[in-house]
Design a protein around this motif. Structure first.
Motif, PDB file in Angstrom:
ATOM      1  N   MET A  16       6.209 -94.688  60.262  1.00 34.85           N
ATOM      2  CA  MET A  16       7.170 -95.701  60.728  1.00 34.85           C
ATOM      3  C   MET A  16       7.318 -96.097  62.140  1.00 34.85           C
ATOM      4  SD  MET A  16       9.586 -96.976  58.553  1.00 34.85           S
ATOM      5  CE  MET A  16      10.687 -97.101  57.571  1.00 34.85           C
ATOM      6  N   LEU A  17       7.053 -94.979  63.005  1.00 36.91           N
ATOM      7  CA  LEU A  17       6.932 -95.279  64.452  1.00 36.91           C
ATOM      8  C   LEU A  17       5.642 -95.946  64.681  1.00 36.91           C
ATOM      9  CD1 LEU A  17       8.181 -91.900  66.080  1.00 36.91           C
ATOM     10  CD2 LEU A  17       9.316 -94.357  66.129  1.00 36.91           C
ATOM     11  N   GLU A  18       4.660 -95.616  63.982  1.00 33.35           N
ATOM     12  CA  GLU A  18       3.151 -96.474  64.220  1.00 33.35           C
ATOM     13  C   GLU A  18       3.500 -98.027  63.836  1.00 33.35           C
ATOM     14  OE1 GLU A  18      -0.964 -94.563  62.887  1.00 33.35           O
ATOM     15  OE2 GLU A  18       0.438 -93.549  64.271  1.00 33.35           O
ATOM     16  N   LYS A  19       4.074 -97.983  62.606  1.00 30.77           N
ATOM     17  CA  LYS A  19       4.367 -99.297  62.118  1.00 30.77           C
ATOM     18  C   LYS A  19       5.185-100.384  63.135  1.00 30.77           C
ATOM     19  CE  LYS A  19       4.956-101.090  57.508  1.00 30.77           C
ATOM     20  NZ  LYS A  19       5.658-100.763  56.300  1.00 30.77           N
ATOM     21  N   LEU A  20       6.065 -99.696  63.694  1.00 32.73           N
ATOM     22  CA  LEU A  20       6.855-100.109  64.777  1.00 32.73           C
ATOM     23  C   LEU A  20       5.842-100.731  65.963  1.00 32.73           C
ATOM     24  CD1 LEU A  20      10.255 -98.498  64.708  1.00 32.73           C
ATOM     25  CD2 LEU A  20       9.937-100.841  64.732  1.00 32.73           C
ATOM     26  N   GLY A  69       8.192-108.359  59.135  1.00 30.40           N
ATOM     27  CA  GLY A  69       8.037-107.028  59.060  1.00 30.40           C
ATOM     28  C   GLY A  69       9.100-106.143  59.593  1.00 30.40           C
ATOM     29  N   LEU A  70       9.794-106.471  60.801  1.00 30.45           N
ATOM     30  CA  LEU A  70      10.836-105.743  61.400  1.00 30.45           C
ATOM     31  C   LEU A  70      12.057-105.702  60.456  1.00 30.45           C
ATOM     32  CD1 LEU A  70      11.541-104.540  63.994  1.00 30.45           C
ATOM     33  CD2 LEU A  70      12.636-106.471  64.833  1.00 30.45           C
ATOM     34  N   THR A  71      12.513-106.827  60.066  1.00 25.65           N
ATOM     35  CA  THR A  71      13.598-106.944  59.143  1.00 25.65           C
ATOM     36  C   THR A  71      13.430-106.101  57.878  1.00 25.65           C
ATOM     37  OG1 THR A  71      13.843-108.989  59.872  1.00 25.65           O
ATOM     38  CG2 THR A  71      15.193-108.314  57.777  1.00 25.65           C
ATOM     39  N   GLN A  72      12.202-106.273  57.329  1.00 22.15           N
ATOM     40  CA  GLN A  72      11.643-105.137  56.106  1.00 22.15           C
ATOM     41  C   GLN A  72      11.833-103.559  56.360  1.00 22.15           C
ATOM     42  OE1 GLN A  72       9.685-107.965  54.206  1.00 22.15           O
ATOM     43  NE2 GLN A  72      11.474-106.976  53.031  1.00 22.15           N
ATOM     44  N   LEU A  73      11.579-103.517  57.760  1.00 23.57           N
ATOM     45  CA  LEU A  73      11.668-101.986  57.860  1.00 23.57           C
ATOM     46  C   LEU A  73      13.047-101.601  58.385  1.00 23.57           C
ATOM     47  CD1 LEU A  73       9.089-100.344  60.220  1.00 23.57           C
ATOM     48  CD2 LEU A  73      11.502-100.105  61.098  1.00 23.57           C
ATOM     49  N   PHE A  74      13.902-102.539  58.699  1.00 26.21           N
ATOM     50  CA  PHE A  74      15.282-102.387  58.795  1.00 26.21           C
ATOM     51  C   PHE A  74      15.870-101.816  57.438  1.00 26.21           C
ATOM     52  CE2 PHE A  74      15.581-103.773  63.327  1.00 26.21           C
ATOM     53  CZ  PHE A  74      16.236-102.729  63.799  1.00 26.21           C
ATOM     54  N   ASN A  75      15.309-102.694  56.474  1.00 25.64           N
ATOM     55  CA  ASN A  75      15.932-102.647  55.053  1.00 25.64           C
ATOM     56  C   ASN A  75      15.469-101.239  54.477  1.00 25.64           C
ATOM     57  OD1 ASN A  75      17.002-105.036  55.323  1.00 25.64           O
ATOM     58  ND2 ASN A  75      15.384-106.199  54.018  1.00 25.64           N
ATOM     59  N   ASP A  76      14.237-100.873  54.900  1.00 24.64           N
ATOM     60  CA  ASP A  76      13.859 -99.397  54.378  1.00 24.64           C
ATOM     61  C   ASP A  76      14.388 -98.253  55.008  1.00 24.64           C
ATOM     62  OD1 ASP A  76      12.242-100.959  52.734  1.00 24.64           O
ATOM     63  OD2 ASP A  76      10.328-100.784  53.852  1.00 24.64           O
ATOM     64  N   ARG A  78      17.198 -87.537  57.302  1.00 26.53           N
ATOM     65  CA  ARG A  78      18.342 -87.444  58.316  1.00 26.53           C
ATOM     66  C   ARG A  78      17.696 -87.417  59.942  1.00 26.53           C
ATOM     67  NH1 ARG A  78      23.368 -86.435  58.425  1.00 26.53           N
ATOM     68  NH2 ARG A  78      24.537 -86.518  56.247  1.00 26.53           N
ATOM     69  N   GLU A  79      16.549 -86.666  60.119  1.00 25.00           N
ATOM     70  CA  GLU A  79      16.126 -86.193  61.149  1.00 25.00           C
ATOM     71  C   GLU A  79      15.375 -87.552  61.933  1.00 25.00           C
ATOM     72  OE1 GLU A  79      15.089 -84.014  58.375  1.00 25.00           O
ATOM     73  OE2 GLU A  79      17.136 -83.118  58.949  1.00 25.00           O
ATOM     74  N   GLU A  80      14.709 -88.350  60.807  1.00 28.71           N
ATOM     75  CA  GLU A  80      13.854 -89.113  61.385  1.00 28.71           C
ATOM     76  C   GLU A  80      14.779 -90.558  61.850  1.00 28.71           C
ATOM     77  OE1 GLU A  80       9.722 -89.636  59.133  1.00 28.71           O
ATOM     78  OE2 GLU A  80      11.738 -89.714  57.813  1.00 28.71           O
ATOM     79  N   ARG A  81      15.737 -90.490  61.129  1.00 32.50           N
ATOM     80  CA  ARG A  81      16.784 -91.875  61.491  1.00 32.50           C
ATOM     81  C   ARG A  81      16.996 -92.118  62.870  1.00 32.50           C
ATOM     82  NH1 ARG A  81      20.910 -91.866  56.649  1.00 32.50           N
ATOM     83  NH2 ARG A  81      19.414 -91.815  54.931  1.00 32.50           N
ATOM     84  N   PRO A  82      17.559 -91.216  63.716  1.00 34.37           N
ATOM     85  CA  PRO A  82      17.941 -91.741  64.935  1.00 34.37           C
ATOM     86  C   PRO A  82      16.544 -92.201  66.038  1.00 34.37           C
ATOM     87  CG  PRO A  82      18.440 -89.306  64.820  1.00 34.37           C
ATOM     88  CD  PRO A  82      17.829 -89.819  63.351  1.00 34.37           C
ATOM     89  N   LEU A  83      15.565 -91.294  65.688  1.00 32.09           N
ATOM     90  CA  LEU A  83      14.492 -91.739  66.491  1.00 32.09           C
ATOM     91  C   LEU A  83      13.858 -93.171  66.008  1.00 32.09           C
ATOM     92  CD1 LEU A  83      12.996 -89.610  68.444  1.00 32.09           C
ATOM     93  CD2 LEU A  83      11.450 -89.377  66.827  1.00 32.09           C
ATOM     94  N   VAL A  84      13.647 -93.320  64.872  1.00 30.62           N
ATOM     95  CA  VAL A  84      13.245 -94.669  64.218  1.00 30.62           C
ATOM     96  C   VAL A  84      14.038 -95.769  64.669  1.00 30.62           C
ATOM     97  CG1 VAL A  84      12.490 -95.735  62.382  1.00 30.62           C
ATOM     98  CG2 VAL A  84      11.760 -93.572  62.460  1.00 30.62           C
TER      99      VAL A  84
END
Ligand code: PHE
Length: 351
Positions: free
Chosen positions: A1-5, A38-45, A51-57
């Motif tokens: 995910m972070l890479e995609k961002l 792509g960004l909106t898509q990412l928010f949708n996903d 739980r741990e990934e969420r705040p970071l991403v």
């Protein structure tokens, strides 16, 4: 995910560098910040993340969004500035250029000369009296002492309107403004039949004749009639009035002449000529012999006075009928009367 961002961020900012105008900018906004980006898509996903990934991403995603948005705003400012600079440099307004002329209407030379005549006659005490253009044979001829069948009618061969049952009194387009003399005298004398008031009027307007058209004659032309009726008016009043008119129009040195003539409604009668200015009296295609005939005149015939309600034992009067277009021809150096109603702008624009 972070890479995609990271990819979304780089791709977006790189693409923004290539954007050069408003349209491209809008297309960029749709592609990189819009609903299908792509960004909106990412928010949708987002829901798929642990739980741990969420705040970071989440934090990173908001950061990317902010970068893209602020990139958009500053690029937009640059583009507007460039457009402004371009328009200032290339679309400069030259205030020293001559403006565009508004087409303005103007007075017809005929109107100009008529107004001048009203003013001159007004100064001499004549009022403008308007009379009808469509007349009856009675007023146009009979009351002016042209009985039915009188040969003097040939001088004014005319346009008869369909006569129907009118026999000896058909409707005509007036051949001269003289029928207005009768109408005016009748109106004035009706005010006080036993002691009618004096008359001093000019009657302007169109007259119509079946003419042989040439540089001096048209089938439709303006006339201005004059009529003065009162006790003790003489032929010298007439001469003085017309000579004064000529001087007021053409200056103190103008030469005028009266020639004996005939009209059924005046006795004695004369033609009134002014020396032709166009050729200086030498003779040209306008004047013929150096003089331009301006109109007819004479002392009002007793029959006409009687028909108008004025007793010829008490009243006398003079009348004249002038051609304002002939006067305008001398005034403005126009060498053909046909120009007046031809509606050619090359002629009309000269006045
Ligand atoms: N009505 C005459 C014409 O048109 C001119 C005229 C008017 C003559 C008044 C004498 C008096 O020919």
């Amino acid at each position: 995910m972070l890479e995609k961002l990271n990819d979304i961020e780089h791709l977006g900012l790189d693409a923004l560098e290539q954007v050069n105008n408003e349209a491209e900018l809008e297309a960029w906004r749709v592609a990189h910040l819009g609903r299908n980006s792509g960004l909106t898509q990412l928010f949708n996903d987002f829901g798929k993340l642990s739980r741990e990934e969420r705040p970071l991403v989440g934090q990173r995603a908001n950061e990317v969004k902010k970068h893209l948005e602020s990139g958009f705003v500053s690029r937009s400012g640059e583009i507007q500035q460039a457009a402004l600079t371009h328009s200032i440099e290339h679309e400069r307004l030259d205030v020293t250029l001559p403006g565009r002329r508004l087409p303005l209407g103007r007075l017809h030379p005929d109107t100009m000369i008529l107004r001048e005549l009203y003013r001159i006659f007004g100064d001499m005490g004549f009022q403008v009296y308007r009379s009808r253009e469509v007349e009856s044979d009675e007023y146009n001829f009979q009351l002016l002492n042209f009985p039915v069948g009188h040969p003097a009618r040939d001088m004014q061969d005319t346009y008869f309107v369909e006569s129907g049952q009118k026999l000896d009194n058909p409707v005509v387009l007036r051949t001269h403004t003289s029928p207005g003399q009768i109408r005016a005298m009748r109106e004035y004398s009706a005010r006080n039949p036993h002691n009618p008031p004096p008359v001093r009027i000019v009657l302007p307007g169109m007259a119509y004749r079946y003419e042989q058209v040439d540089a001096r004659h048209e089938t439709q032309f303006d006339q201005i009639e004059g009529l003065a009726v009162g006790p003790g008016i003489t032929f010298s009043d007439l001469k003085g009035t017309l000579a004064d008119l000529a001087r007021r129009l053409f200056g103190q040195n103008v030469r005028t002449r009266f020639r004996a003539s005939f009209f059924p409604f005046t006795e004695p009668s004369a033609e009134f000529d002014i020396e032709c200015f166009l050729c200086g009296g030498k003779g040209c295609n306008v004047c013929g012999g150096g003089w331009l005939e301006i109109g007819g005149c004479g002392m009002v015939h007793p029959v006409v006075l009687t028909n108008g309600g004025y007793d010829p034992e008490i009243y006398t009067g003079f009348a004249f009928g002038l051609g304002p277009q002939r006067i305008a021809m001398l005034r403005y150096g126009i060498n053909d009367i046909r120009y007046f109603w031809e509606n050619d702008l090359r002629f009309l624009e000269q006045f």
